[in-house]
Design a protein around this motif. Sequence first.
Motif, PDB file in Angstrom:
ATOM      1  N   ARG A 112       0.841  -1.192   0.000  1.00  0.00           N
ATOM      2  CA  ARG A 112       0.000   0.000   0.000  1.00  0.00           C
ATOM      3  C   ARG A 112       0.880   1.246   0.000  1.00  0.00           C
ATOM      4  NH1 ARG A 112      -2.524   0.749   6.099  1.00  0.00           N
ATOM      5  NH2 ARG A 112      -0.543   0.887   7.237  1.00  0.00           N
ATOM      6  N   GLY A 113       0.254   2.375  -0.241  1.00  0.00           N
ATOM      7  CA  GLY A 113       0.938   3.649  -0.134  1.00  0.00           C
ATOM      8  C   GLY A 113       2.129   3.799  -1.062  1.00  0.00           C
ATOM      9  N   VAL A 114       3.200   4.365  -0.533  1.00  0.00           N
ATOM     10  CA  VAL A 114       4.407   4.618  -1.313  1.00  0.00           C
ATOM     11  C   VAL A 114       5.005   3.321  -1.824  1.00  0.00           C
ATOM     12  CG1 VAL A 114       6.784   5.475  -1.182  1.00  0.00           C
ATOM     13  CG2 VAL A 114       4.903   6.829  -0.199  1.00  0.00           C
ATOM     14  N   GLY A 115       5.041   2.286  -0.989  1.00  0.00           N
ATOM     15  CA  GLY A 115       5.611   1.010  -1.419  1.00  0.00           C
ATOM     16  C   GLY A 115       4.874   0.427  -2.606  1.00  0.00           C
ATOM     17  N   ARG A 116       3.564   0.468  -2.575  1.00  0.00           N
ATOM     18  CA  ARG A 116       2.759  -0.033  -3.691  1.00  0.00           C
ATOM     19  C   ARG A 116       3.026   0.781  -4.950  1.00  0.00           C
ATOM     20  NH1 ARG A 116      -1.975   1.866  -5.711  1.00  0.00           N
ATOM     21  NH2 ARG A 116      -3.263   0.408  -6.938  1.00  0.00           N
ATOM     22  N   ALA A 117       3.078   2.100  -4.813  1.00  0.00           N
ATOM     23  CA  ALA A 117       3.321   2.946  -5.977  1.00  0.00           C
ATOM     24  C   ALA A 117       4.680   2.653  -6.609  1.00  0.00           C
ATOM     25  CB  ALA A 117       3.232   4.424  -5.583  1.00  0.00           C
TER      26      ALA A 117
ATOM     27  N   GLY B 263      -1.108   5.520   6.254  1.00  0.00           N
ATOM     28  CA  GLY B 263      -0.331   5.910   7.425  1.00  0.00           C
ATOM     29  C   GLY B 263      -0.556   7.364   7.799  1.00  0.00           C
ATOM     30  N   LEU B 264      -0.634   8.233   6.796  1.00  0.00           N
ATOM     31  CA  LEU B 264      -0.902   9.643   7.069  1.00  0.00           C
ATOM     32  C   LEU B 264      -2.288   9.811   7.666  1.00  0.00           C
ATOM     33  CD1 LEU B 264       0.026  12.628   6.776  1.00  0.00           C
ATOM     34  CD2 LEU B 264      -1.097  12.623   4.542  1.00  0.00           C
TER      35      LEU B 264
END
Length: 281
Positions: free
Chosen positions: A16-21, A194-195
């Motif tokens: 998810r998030g940055v890792g997914r992107a 997370g944010l």
Amino acid sequence: MQELAGKTVFITGGTRGVGRAIALKCARHGARVAVAARRVEDCAIVDEIRAAGGQGLAIACDVRNEQQIEAAIAQTVREFGSLDVLVNNATTLVLKGTMEITMDEYDLMATTNARGAFAATKFALPHLQRSTNGHVLTICPKPQLDAQWFARNLAYTSSKFAMGLMAFGLAAEQKPHGVASNALWPFTTIDTDGLAECGRPELQARPRKPEIMADAAFWIVTQPSRAFTGNFCIDEIVLRETGVSDFGPYSAVPATPLEDLSRDHMVAPEQLARLVELRGQ
């Protein structure tokens, strides 16, 4: 172009998030992508990676557990035959002062953020050293002895700066082996789960999408590892210096003026000065 064709990328916190992107960006450029997260059941990331053009693998792994992270990296190499890029993205965020935070929360951050990144790097290095362009990219800010960063979030700041010290030291340690180590941090807050969970409405008002971090990360890990190492990068600076001029599509709230974006914390003064210079050009 398939700049990562035949390359294997391992991303902690990659569902998810940055890792997914980052996972999807690398997949679109031909990478074999392994994502590790504490929960991968009912997760669509492998299908998304395949749809983007890459090969995907999702591994249930808690980076706080060294046996699990060692096994996850070994499984990745067995599946894909190599390891070329490690992205230390997994992070726990608890924004509390010293008297408010519990020791369980402190331990969760310390072991996920700093220790988790160190463990993943330790077990990835033997494989990265065999790569023709081995990279470690750690999602963390540049360490700074500036009281403002510690005043409200001492435990979190300390854990993220520890990641930065590791990224910096690793560049020197691994230079003889040709493995690059760089850090990447956002100039604005990034619209992630997370944010949303951090409890700070002012940070959530006008963030950017995770894709800005993914685009910057992709540029970093496709640079020659012997030449580009030991850098503390800011997403917008990386992209402006590589020719990007339109940042509107990255805004989570469309048409947000640059000056109204929700600023992240822990951006170093010299990084801010460089960005102001680039925006004025």
